[in-house]
Design a protein around this motif. Structure first.
Motif, PDB file in Angstrom:
ATOM      1  N   TYR A 165       0.828  -1.207   0.000  1.00 20.79           N
ATOM      2  CA  TYR A 165       0.000   0.000   0.000  1.00 20.79           C
ATOM      3  C   TYR A 165       0.863   1.260   0.000  1.00 20.79           C
ATOM      4  O   TYR A 165       0.619   2.195  -0.778  1.00 20.79           O
ATOM      5  N   VAL A 166       1.891   1.278   0.876  1.00 21.81           N
ATOM      6  CA  VAL A 166       2.766   2.452   0.952  1.00 21.81           C
ATOM      7  C   VAL A 166       3.504   2.651  -0.369  1.00 21.81           C
ATOM      8  O   VAL A 166       3.645   3.782  -0.859  1.00 21.81           O
ATOM      9  N   PHE A 167       3.966   1.550  -0.949  1.00 25.34           N
ATOM     10  CA  PHE A 167       4.668   1.631  -2.239  1.00 25.34           C
ATOM     11  C   PHE A 167       3.763   2.210  -3.322  1.00 25.34           C
ATOM     12  O   PHE A 167       4.161   3.115  -4.062  1.00 25.34           O
ATOM     13  N   ASP A 168       2.547   1.691  -3.425  1.00 24.05           N
ATOM     14  CA  ASP A 168       1.606   2.187  -4.440  1.00 24.05           C
ATOM     15  C   ASP A 168       1.318   3.672  -4.241  1.00 24.05           C
ATOM     16  O   ASP A 168       1.268   4.448  -5.208  1.00 24.05           O
ATOM     17  N   ARG A 169       1.111   4.070  -2.978  1.00 25.76           N
ATOM     18  CA  ARG A 169       0.839   5.479  -2.683  1.00 25.76           C
ATOM     19  C   ARG A 169       2.049   6.356  -3.011  1.00 25.76           C
ATOM     20  O   ARG A 169       1.913   7.459  -3.557  1.00 25.76           O
ATOM     21  N   ALA A 170       3.239   5.838  -2.695  1.00 26.06           N
ATOM     22  CA  ALA A 170       4.466   6.593  -2.945  1.00 26.06           C
ATOM     23  C   ALA A 170       4.690   6.808  -4.440  1.00 26.06           C
ATOM     24  O   ALA A 170       5.033   7.914  -4.878  1.00 26.06           O
ATOM     25  N   VAL A 171       4.488   5.743  -5.227  1.00 31.14           N
ATOM     26  CA  VAL A 171       4.673   5.863  -6.681  1.00 31.14           C
ATOM     27  C   VAL A 171       3.610   6.775  -7.276  1.00 31.14           C
ATOM     28  O   VAL A 171       3.903   7.598  -8.160  1.00 31.14           O
ATOM     29  N   ARG A 183      14.885  12.471 -10.912  1.00 33.45           N
ATOM     30  CA  ARG A 183      14.546  12.325  -9.496  1.00 33.45           C
ATOM     31  C   ARG A 183      13.434  11.296  -9.322  1.00 33.45           C
ATOM     32  O   ARG A 183      13.455  10.474  -8.388  1.00 33.45           O
ATOM     33  N   LEU A 184      12.464  11.289 -10.201  1.00 27.20           N
ATOM     34  CA  LEU A 184      11.369  10.313 -10.146  1.00 27.20           C
ATOM     35  C   LEU A 184      11.917   8.882 -10.227  1.00 27.20           C
ATOM     36  O   LEU A 184      11.519   8.008  -9.462  1.00 27.20           O
ATOM     37  N   ILE A 185      12.830   8.674 -11.173  1.00 24.52           N
ATOM     38  CA  ILE A 185      13.404   7.331 -11.352  1.00 24.52           C
ATOM     39  C   ILE A 185      14.185   6.909 -10.106  1.00 24.52           C
ATOM     40  O   ILE A 185      14.086   5.762  -9.651  1.00 24.52           O
ATOM     41  N   LYS A 186      14.969   7.837  -9.548  1.00 27.06           N
ATOM     42  CA  LYS A 186      15.753   7.527  -8.349  1.00 27.06           C
ATOM     43  C   LYS A 186      14.851   7.047  -7.212  1.00 27.06           C
ATOM     44  O   LYS A 186      15.097   6.009  -6.592  1.00 27.06           O
ATOM     45  N   TYR A 187      13.812   7.809  -6.942  1.00 22.59           N
ATOM     46  CA  TYR A 187      12.933   7.484  -5.824  1.00 22.59           C
ATOM     47  C   TYR A 187      12.161   6.189  -6.084  1.00 22.59           C
ATOM     48  O   TYR A 187      11.979   5.373  -5.171  1.00 22.59           O
ATOM     49  N   LYS A 188      11.726   5.990  -7.304  1.00 22.15           N
ATOM     50  CA  LYS A 188      10.966   4.776  -7.613  1.00 22.15           C
ATOM     51  C   LYS A 188      11.824   3.530  -7.390  1.00 22.15           C
ATOM     52  O   LYS A 188      11.345   2.515  -6.883  1.00 22.15           O
ATOM     53  N   GLU A 189      13.102   3.608  -7.757  1.00 20.06           N
ATOM     54  CA  GLU A 189      13.990   2.462  -7.553  1.00 20.06           C
ATOM     55  C   GLU A 189      14.197   2.182  -6.059  1.00 20.06           C
ATOM     56  O   GLU A 189      14.252   1.024  -5.641  1.00 20.06           O
ATOM     57  N   ILE A 190      14.321   3.238  -5.282  1.00 19.55           N
ATOM     58  CA  ILE A 190      14.485   3.069  -3.830  1.00 19.55           C
ATOM     59  C   ILE A 190      13.225   2.468  -3.217  1.00 19.55           C
ATOM     60  O   ILE A 190      13.298   1.524  -2.420  1.00 19.55           O
ATOM     61  N   TYR A 191      12.070   3.005  -3.592  1.00 22.31           N
ATOM     62  CA  TYR A 191      10.803   2.443  -3.090  1.00 22.31           C
ATOM     63  C   TYR A 191      10.701   0.959  -3.434  1.00 22.31           C
ATOM     64  O   TYR A 191      10.303   0.133  -2.600  1.00 22.31           O
ATOM     65  N   ALA A 192      11.054   0.621  -4.677  1.00 18.92           N
ATOM     66  CA  ALA A 192      10.917  -0.766  -5.142  1.00 18.92           C
ATOM     67  C   ALA A 192      11.831  -1.709  -4.358  1.00 18.92           C
ATOM     68  O   ALA A 192      11.420  -2.820  -3.988  1.00 18.92           O
ATOM     69  N   LEU A 194      12.967  -1.329  -1.288  1.00 18.60           N
ATOM     70  CA  LEU A 194      12.448  -1.472   0.074  1.00 18.60           C
ATOM     71  C   LEU A 194      11.217  -2.375   0.112  1.00 18.60           C
ATOM     72  O   LEU A 194      11.097  -3.245   0.985  1.00 18.60           O
ATOM     73  N   GLU A 195      10.311  -2.178  -0.839  1.00 21.12           N
ATOM     74  CA  GLU A 195       9.105  -3.008  -0.878  1.00 21.12           C
ATOM     75  C   GLU A 195       9.465  -4.467  -1.141  1.00 21.12           C
ATOM     76  O   GLU A 195       8.875  -5.381  -0.560  1.00 21.12           O
ATOM     77  N   THR A 196      10.457  -4.685  -2.011  1.00 24.22           N
ATOM     78  CA  THR A 196      10.866  -6.057  -2.318  1.00 24.22           C
ATOM     79  C   THR A 196      11.495  -6.734  -1.107  1.00 24.22           C
ATOM     80  O   THR A 196      11.378  -7.953  -0.940  1.00 24.22           O
ATOM     81  N   ALA A 197      12.163  -5.961  -0.256  1.00 21.20           N
ATOM     82  CA  ALA A 197      12.718  -6.542   0.976  1.00 21.20           C
ATOM     83  C   ALA A 197      11.607  -7.148   1.824  1.00 21.20           C
ATOM     84  O   ALA A 197      11.777  -8.217   2.428  1.00 21.20           O
ATOM     85  N   THR A 198      10.451  -6.480   1.875  1.00 23.15           N
ATOM     86  CA  THR A 198       9.320  -7.054   2.634  1.00 23.15           C
ATOM     87  C   THR A 198       8.756  -8.284   1.917  1.00 23.15           C
ATOM     88  O   THR A 198       8.278  -9.209   2.571  1.00 23.15           O
ATOM     89  N   ASP A 199       8.821  -8.290   0.588  1.00 22.18           N
ATOM     90  CA  ASP A 199       8.406  -9.484  -0.165  1.00 22.18           C
ATOM     91  C   ASP A 199       9.264 -10.684   0.218  1.00 22.18           C
ATOM     92  O   ASP A 199       8.768 -11.814   0.342  1.00 22.18           O
TER      93      ASP A 199
END
Length: 216
Positions: A165-171, A183-192, A194-199
């Motif tokens: 949910y946080v990832f979807d909202r962040a993107v 900047r968009l690409i940088k942040y999206k890669e970081i979000y991804a 982190l989210e994958t770590a929870t996966d």
């Protein structure tokens, strides 16, 4: 050499080999995620860089633990549970560490200076998932407290759902408000990352649930 001595040669000292290694790997992920949370909440660039270096060293330590588990798999004729499950659990825990390090590495290399609420929340969720993972792993050695393992697995699944949910909202916020494409690409890669770590925490939980079923 007696028959009993021969048999004992093939029986691994389970609690002295596999389980301590599982626990070390899981604890390593907790320490890494704790440092990551500290880093994204620090306003000091030098402090953050030092914390990111610590994460790098811990990721290397995790690789060494993973390698040791795989060596033990090759050396031991009898294992505490299915070899495939040992491999899958070890790989999933290692992947948690890899994605924590990957996110930290991107933050450092991309020179991110604005650690927004989305990043902080995802880091906190990675820490929660890693902590529950460690709790469950510590109960694996005797499988007496099945309820505790199952409860931790349920909490890990909940953490992963929150991270989605946080990832979807962040993107979504990135696409709505960020005008700088780089900047968009940088942040999206970081979000991804982190989210994958929870996966990966969830993957480890799935393996432990499979172990519970097989050993019920």
């Amino acid at each position: 050499m007696s028959l009993n001595s021969i048999f004992q040669y093939f029986v691994p000292k389970d609690k002295k080999v596999f389980f301590p290694l599982f626990e070390q790997a899981a604890n390593n992920a907790v320490v890494m995620s704790t440092i990551l949370v500290e880093a994204v909440n620090s306003n000091n660039p030098a402090t953050r860089e030092d914390l990111f270096k610590q994460i790098d060293k811990l990721e290397n330590k995790g690789d060494e633990i993973t390698h040791q588990v795989f060596l033990e798999l090759g050396k031991n004729f009898i294992t505490p549970f299915d070899r495939e499950d040992i491999h899958a659990l070890t790989s999933a825990i290692d992947d948690v560490a890899d994605y924590i390090q990957g996110a930290a590495n991107r933050m450092n290399l991309y020179r991110i200076d604005d650690y927004n609420d989305h990043i902080r929340k995802l880091c906190e969720l990675v820490l929660q998932g890693s902590t529950e993972l460690e709790k469950a792993v510590r109960e694996l050695k005797d499988l007496r407290n099945v309820r505790a393992i199952a409860d931790s697995c349920i909490r890990i699944n909940s953490v992963e759902n929150q991270a989605d949910y946080v990832f979807d909202r962040a993107v979504a916020d990135l696409f709505l408000y960020e005008k700088d494409a780089i900047r968009l690409i940088k942040y999206k890669e970081i979000y991804a990352a982190l989210e994958t770590a929870t996966d990966m925490c969830e993957d480890a939980a799935d393996v432990m649930e499979s172990i519970l079923v097989k050993n019920a």
